[in-house]
Design a protein around this motif. Structure first.
Motif, PDB file in Angstrom:
ATOM      1  N   HIS A 190       1.271  -1.218  -0.289  1.00 44.99           N
ATOM      2  CA  HIS A 190       0.434  -0.245   0.451  1.00 44.99           C
ATOM      3  C   HIS A 190       1.183   1.888  -0.030  1.00 44.99           C
ATOM      4  N   GLU A 221      -7.117  -1.271  -3.284  1.00 42.64           N
ATOM      5  CA  GLU A 221      -7.175  -0.953  -1.429  1.00 42.64           C
ATOM      6  C   GLU A 221      -6.797   0.313  -0.827  1.00 42.64           C
ATOM      7  N   GLU A 222      -6.402   1.379  -1.437  1.00 40.22           N
ATOM      8  CA  GLU A 222      -6.314   2.267  -1.190  1.00 40.22           C
ATOM      9  C   GLU A 222      -7.291   3.315  -0.880  1.00 40.22           C
TER      10      GLU A 222
END
Ligand SMILES: Cc1cc2nc3c(=O)[nH]c(=O)nc-3n(C[C@H](O)[C@H](O)[C@H](O)COP(=O)(O)OP(=O)(O)OC[C@H]3O[C@@H](n4cnc5c(N)ncnc54)[C@H](O)[C@@H]3O)c2cc1C
Length: 295
Positions: A190, A221-222
């Protein structure tokens, strides 16, 4: 690989907690103090450790030291359950690349990743400023710029905490504006796992001879859309990113590659580079590919 029970090099010199004839003395065994702990993300910390009553040896950027804690030291509660240790008083020791400049004589800085199933890192993550820890007095390793001719450009590829030795190299040896180019390629899951991003971004903005490329593998997932590179570090080569960052196609005559961190990345990049004519560096047979596998 350095670790408990595999005690080559620096690990071999560490004292044994509770060794025969020397009852364990926690103050002697834990011979250093945590002077700073910075949380990069829930699973990444930067730890500064200072020797207590002894002097740090000189070292070459890219080398590693040894941290240790006895098995009796507490673990972070979220770590996986651990089988009872046979000798809990014994030191658990692991190798860690030094991230600080070799000019900083008061402390060593480490960039550490929490391995939930691991023995040492759940204990290191429980440390706070002022806590005691074992720091090996021997610093060693061949993953350095010493054997690279000064006129060669450098491409430094790292996954996760594999960035640490490059921080030491840059903080010690990088000279802004010189002809030699440094390209840093850092991969993580990430954006929030890209430690040292602010420092590297600032350096790259100020110095045209430093290119800093980041890539993440879990853009979905950011928290906000990610506009940087996506994918594994080893995949960036095929997309021409190394050539673009350098401004020319590297050859074995002009560029050296450093590969550090996840052994999957190191193996894959090494194979790619060897197919392009680059050769692994060995002390007796100099080449242009330098590797450090973390496990
Ligand atoms: C020369 C050298 C330098 C190193 N420098 C660093 C460093 O700067 N920072 C750092 O965080 N680690 C570094 N490591 C790895 C470190 O020595 C330990 O292996 C790591 O911290 C795990 O220790 P542990 O006791 O918690 O896990 P262990 O109980 O030793 O379990 C090890 C297992 O966990 C996995 N593992 C190990 N490291 C990682 C990792 N980083 N990410 C995911 N899985 C892993 C592997 O499957 C490995 O077999 C280095 C290793 C070497 C050989």
């Amino acid at each position: 690989m350095p670790g408990e029970g595999k005690e080559a090099g620096a690990l071999a010199d560490a004292p044994r907690a509770g060794a025969a004839g020397s009852p364990m003395n926690a103050k002697v065994v834990t011979n250093a103090v945590v002077t700073q702990k910075i949380h990069v993300s829930p699973e990444l910390i930067v730890l500064r450790v200072a020797p207590d009553g002894w002097e740090l040896p000189d070292f070459t950027p890219g080398q590693f030291g040894v941290l240790g804690l006895p098995g009796t030291a507490p673990r972070v509660p979220r770590a996986d359950a651990e089988e009872p240790l046979q000798k809990p008083e014994k030191l658990i020791m692991r190798a860690y690349s030094i991230a600080s400049s070799s000019r900083a004589k008061e402390y060593l800085e480490f960039y550490i990743n929490l391995v939930l199933s691991g023995q040492l890192t759940p204990r290191l993550f429980q440390l706070e400023r002022g806590d005691r820890v074992f720091l090996g007095k021997k610093i060693t390793g061949m993953f350095t710029l010493e054997q690279v001719p000064e006129d060669k450009h450098l491409v430094l590829l790292g996954t996760g905490t594999g960035l640490a030795p490059y921080m030491s190299m840059l903080r010690t040896s990088f000279r802004c504006g010189e002809e030699r180019k440094f390209v840093i390629i850092h991969g993580a899951r990430h954006s929030w796992d890209l430690g040292y991003r602010a420092e590297l971004t600032a350096m790259a903005r100020m110095c045209g001879n430093l290119q800093y490329v980041t890539s993440i593998t879990r853009p979905q997932e950011e928290l906000v859309p990610w506009s940087g590179e996506i994918g594994y570090v080893q995949d960036l080569w095929a997309r021409g990113l190394v050539r673009d960052a350098l401004g020319f196609a590297p050859t074995p005559e002009d560029t050296h590659f450093f590969l550090c961190g996840n052994p999957g990345m190191v193996d894959s990049m090494q194979a790619t580079l060897e197919a392009e004519g680059f050769v692994e560096h060995k002390t007796r047979a100099p080449g242009q590919i330098h590797t450090e596998r973390y496990w």
